[in-house]
Motif scaffolding. Structure first.
Motif, PDB file in Angstrom:
ATOM      1  N   GLU A  45       0.706  -0.988   0.066  1.00 34.84           N
ATOM      2  CA  GLU A  45       0.343   0.002  -0.318  1.00 34.84           C
ATOM      3  C   GLU A  45       1.130   1.711   0.156  1.00 34.84           C
ATOM      4  O   GLU A  45       0.363   2.460  -0.676  1.00 34.84           O
ATOM      5  CB  GLU A  45      -0.941  -0.345   1.098  1.00 34.84           C
ATOM      6  CG  GLU A  45      -2.245  -0.559   1.004  1.00 34.84           C
ATOM      7  CD  GLU A  45      -2.878  -0.736   1.953  1.00 34.84           C
ATOM      8  OE1 GLU A  45      -2.523  -0.532   3.197  1.00 34.84           O
ATOM      9  OE2 GLU A  45      -3.901  -1.333   2.003  1.00 34.84           O
ATOM     10  N   LEU A  46       2.179   1.588   0.295  1.00 38.31           N
ATOM     11  CA  LEU A  46       2.804   1.800   0.619  1.00 38.31           C
ATOM     12  C   LEU A  46       3.274   1.934  -1.440  1.00 38.31           C
ATOM     13  O   LEU A  46       3.960   3.872  -0.947  1.00 38.31           O
ATOM     14  CB  LEU A  46       3.965   2.100   1.655  1.00 38.31           C
ATOM     15  CG  LEU A  46       4.015   1.839   2.935  1.00 38.31           C
ATOM     16  CD1 LEU A  46       4.836   2.006   3.684  1.00 38.31           C
ATOM     17  CD2 LEU A  46       3.304   3.617   3.163  1.00 38.31           C
ATOM     18  N   PHE A  47       3.021   2.293  -1.785  1.00 38.49           N
ATOM     19  CA  PHE A  47       3.869   2.268  -3.463  1.00 38.49           C
ATOM     20  C   PHE A  47       2.551   1.996  -3.845  1.00 38.49           C
ATOM     21  O   PHE A  47       2.758   2.424  -5.754  1.00 38.49           O
ATOM     22  CB  PHE A  47       4.712   0.831  -3.236  1.00 38.49           C
ATOM     23  CG  PHE A  47       6.686   1.544  -2.922  1.00 38.49           C
ATOM     24  CD1 PHE A  47       7.435   2.056  -3.095  1.00 38.49           C
ATOM     25  CD2 PHE A  47       6.592   1.214  -1.306  1.00 38.49           C
ATOM     26  CE1 PHE A  47       8.452   2.253  -2.434  1.00 38.49           C
ATOM     27  CE2 PHE A  47       7.573   0.857  -0.993  1.00 38.49           C
ATOM     28  CZ  PHE A  47       8.435   1.419  -0.902  1.00 38.49           C
ATOM     29  N   ASP A  48       1.543   1.831  -4.102  1.00 39.15           N
ATOM     30  CA  ASP A  48       0.341   1.710  -4.462  1.00 39.15           C
ATOM     31  C   ASP A  48      -0.161   3.111  -5.472  1.00 39.15           C
ATOM     32  O   ASP A  48       0.111   3.917  -4.632  1.00 39.15           O
ATOM     33  CB  ASP A  48      -1.319   1.616  -2.937  1.00 39.15           C
ATOM     34  CG  ASP A  48      -1.692   0.958  -4.037  1.00 39.15           C
ATOM     35  OD1 ASP A  48      -1.804   0.421  -5.567  1.00 39.15           O
ATOM     36  OD2 ASP A  48      -3.056   0.263  -4.038  1.00 39.15           O
ATOM     37  N   ASN A  49      -0.641   3.303  -6.185  1.00 35.42           N
ATOM     38  CA  ASN A  49      -0.444   4.316  -7.358  1.00 35.42           C
ATOM     39  C   ASN A  49       0.507   4.555  -7.838  1.00 35.42           C
ATOM     40  O   ASN A  49       0.361   6.440  -7.811  1.00 35.42           O
ATOM     41  CB  ASN A  49      -1.897   5.427  -6.270  1.00 35.42           C
ATOM     42  CG  ASN A  49      -2.973   4.344  -5.959  1.00 35.42           C
ATOM     43  OD1 ASN A  49      -3.155   3.512  -6.915  1.00 35.42           O
ATOM     44  ND2 ASN A  49      -3.746   4.742  -5.554  1.00 35.42           N
ATOM     45  N   LEU A  50       1.317   4.953  -7.829  1.00 37.63           N
ATOM     46  CA  LEU A  50       2.789   5.142  -8.153  1.00 37.63           C
ATOM     47  C   LEU A  50       3.695   4.255  -9.411  1.00 37.63           C
ATOM     48  O   LEU A  50       4.472   4.531  -9.653  1.00 37.63           O
ATOM     49  CB  LEU A  50       3.965   5.324  -6.748  1.00 37.63           C
ATOM     50  CG  LEU A  50       3.819   5.694  -5.494  1.00 37.63           C
ATOM     51  CD1 LEU A  50       4.301   5.509  -4.559  1.00 37.63           C
ATOM     52  CD2 LEU A  50       3.776   7.068  -5.924  1.00 37.63           C
ATOM     53  N   GLY A  51       2.919   3.476  -9.671  1.00 38.76           N
ATOM     54  CA  GLY A  51       3.260   2.597 -11.132  1.00 38.76           C
ATOM     55  C   GLY A  51       4.733   1.408 -10.951  1.00 38.76           C
ATOM     56  O   GLY A  51       4.951   1.730 -11.800  1.00 38.76           O
ATOM     57  N   ALA A  52       3.873   1.217  -9.569  1.00 42.16           N
ATOM     58  CA  ALA A  52       5.613   0.498  -8.942  1.00 42.16           C
ATOM     59  C   ALA A  52       4.896  -1.013  -9.638  1.00 42.16           C
ATOM     60  O   ALA A  52       4.099  -1.328  -9.252  1.00 42.16           O
ATOM     61  CB  ALA A  52       5.282   0.120  -7.266  1.00 42.16           C
ATOM     62  N   VAL A  53       5.765  -1.922  -9.676  1.00 39.83           N
ATOM     63  CA  VAL A  53       6.042  -2.932 -10.388  1.00 39.83           C
ATOM     64  C   VAL A  53       6.643  -4.028  -8.834  1.00 39.83           C
ATOM     65  O   VAL A  53       7.500  -3.767  -8.190  1.00 39.83           O
ATOM     66  CB  VAL A  53       7.023  -3.918 -11.274  1.00 39.83           C
ATOM     67  CG1 VAL A  53       7.026  -5.290 -11.907  1.00 39.83           C
ATOM     68  CG2 VAL A  53       6.377  -3.321 -13.203  1.00 39.83           C
ATOM     69  N   ILE A  54       5.636  -5.193  -8.758  1.00 36.51           N
ATOM     70  CA  ILE A  54       6.103  -5.412  -7.386  1.00 36.51           C
ATOM     71  C   ILE A  54       5.871  -7.094  -7.099  1.00 36.51           C
ATOM     72  O   ILE A  54       4.894  -7.779  -7.668  1.00 36.51           O
ATOM     73  CB  ILE A  54       4.374  -5.245  -5.795  1.00 36.51           C
ATOM     74  CG1 ILE A  54       5.208  -3.125  -5.760  1.00 36.51           C
ATOM     75  CG2 ILE A  54       5.239  -5.615  -5.007  1.00 36.51           C
ATOM     76  CD1 ILE A  54       3.843  -2.508  -5.385  1.00 36.51           C
ATOM     77  N   LYS A  55       7.074  -7.904  -6.436  1.00 37.25           N
ATOM     78  CA  LYS A  55       7.071  -8.896  -6.728  1.00 37.25           C
ATOM     79  C   LYS A  55       6.826  -9.403  -5.557  1.00 37.25           C
ATOM     80  O   LYS A  55       7.919  -8.693  -4.286  1.00 37.25           O
ATOM     81  CB  LYS A  55       8.108  -9.522  -7.696  1.00 37.25           C
ATOM     82  CG  LYS A  55       8.064  -8.985  -8.959  1.00 37.25           C
ATOM     83  CD  LYS A  55       9.408  -9.211 -10.052  1.00 37.25           C
ATOM     84  CE  LYS A  55       8.982  -9.364 -11.603  1.00 37.25           C
ATOM     85  NZ  LYS A  55       9.748  -9.618 -12.295  1.00 37.25           N
ATOM     86  N   THR A  56       6.928 -10.208  -5.192  1.00 35.10           N
ATOM     87  CA  THR A  56       6.614 -11.037  -3.647  1.00 35.10           C
ATOM     88  C   THR A  56       7.454 -12.833  -3.871  1.00 35.10           C
ATOM     89  O   THR A  56       7.413 -13.731  -4.737  1.00 35.10           O
ATOM     90  CB  THR A  56       6.028 -11.700  -2.531  1.00 35.10           C
ATOM     91  OG1 THR A  56       4.766 -11.946  -3.093  1.00 35.10           O
ATOM     92  CG2 THR A  56       5.071 -10.177  -2.270  1.00 35.10           C
ATOM     93  N   LYS A  57       8.293 -13.101  -2.679  1.00 33.43           N
ATOM     94  CA  LYS A  57       8.663 -14.151  -3.141  1.00 33.43           C
ATOM     95  C   LYS A  57       9.014 -14.560  -1.521  1.00 33.43           C
ATOM     96  O   LYS A  57       9.828 -14.073  -0.458  1.00 33.43           O
ATOM     97  CB  LYS A  57      10.133 -14.537  -3.621  1.00 33.43           C
ATOM     98  CG  LYS A  57      10.251 -16.330  -3.524  1.00 33.43           C
ATOM     99  CD  LYS A  57      11.797 -15.828  -4.301  1.00 33.43           C
ATOM    100  CE  LYS A  57      12.088 -17.459  -4.870  1.00 33.43           C
ATOM    101  NZ  LYS A  57      13.866 -17.929  -4.930  1.00 33.43           N
ATOM    102  N   GLN A  58       8.034 -15.992  -0.807  1.00 38.55           N
ATOM    103  CA  GLN A  58       8.598 -16.094   0.711  1.00 38.55           C
ATOM    104  C   GLN A  58       9.659 -17.439   0.992  1.00 38.55           C
ATOM    105  O   GLN A  58      10.021 -18.502  -0.109  1.00 38.55           O
ATOM    106  CB  GLN A  58       7.136 -17.236   0.985  1.00 38.55           C
ATOM    107  CG  GLN A  58       7.152 -17.653   2.304  1.00 38.55           C
ATOM    108  CD  GLN A  58       5.402 -17.810   2.577  1.00 38.55           C
ATOM    109  OE1 GLN A  58       5.224 -18.825   2.582  1.00 38.55           O
ATOM    110  NE2 GLN A  58       4.642 -16.903   2.514  1.00 38.55           N
ATOM    111  N   SER A  59      10.140 -17.045   2.044  1.00 37.29           N
ATOM    112  CA  SER A  59      11.252 -17.947   1.816  1.00 37.29           C
ATOM    113  C   SER A  59      11.022 -19.862   2.003  1.00 37.29           C
ATOM    114  O   SER A  59       9.714 -19.603   1.895  1.00 37.29           O
ATOM    115  CB  SER A  59      12.017 -17.806   3.850  1.00 37.29           C
ATOM    116  OG  SER A  59      10.799 -17.735   4.264  1.00 37.29           O
ATOM    117  N   SER A  60      11.898 -20.401   2.154  1.00 36.00           N
ATOM    118  CA  SER A  60      11.565 -21.544   1.777  1.00 36.00           C
ATOM    119  C   SER A  60      11.463 -21.825   3.605  1.00 36.00           C
ATOM    120  O   SER A  60      10.287 -23.562   3.251  1.00 36.00           O
ATOM    121  CB  SER A  60      13.058 -22.797   2.042  1.00 36.00           C
ATOM    122  OG  SER A  60      13.700 -22.630   2.937  1.00 36.00           O
TER     123      SER A  60
END
Length: 96
Positions: A45-60
């Motif tokens: 949400e802190l980067f929402d509406n800024l045109g950000a490309v967001i990727k998440t990856k959970q640890s093993s």
């Protein structure tokens, strides 16, 4: 309030960013947060509406989630301000 080490880190980072890139420039933020839907949502949400490309990856083991956020920032100072905002609003976040 920032510690002297944090303040020095951000000052040095701002100088390096000013020297190594022309602004506005694309910037890649990387964070590690304890895996929590609420914390990840708040970070996004802190980067929402800024045109950000967001990727998440959970640890093993699933305890932590890395979040990569690519977006165009106007100035080195705006990069630093966003790091500070994230640190102020999300407990346990690690900025890389």
């Amino acid at each position: 309030m920032l510690s002297k080490n944090d303040a020095d880190f951000y000052t040095n980072l701002e100088k390096k960013l000013a020297k190594t890139s022309s602004w506005p420039s694309s910037y890649l933020y990387k964070f590690i947060v304890p895996t929590s839907e609420a914390k990840i949502k708040k970070l996004v949400e802190l980067f929402d509406n800024l045109g950000a490309v967001i990727k998440t990856k959970q640890s093993s083991k699933g305890k932590f989630t890395s979040v990569s956020i690519q977006l165009t920032m106007r100035t080195p100072k705006s990069v630093i301000e966003k790091y500070k905002e994230v640190g102020d609003k999300i407990d346990g976040v690690i900025s890389l």
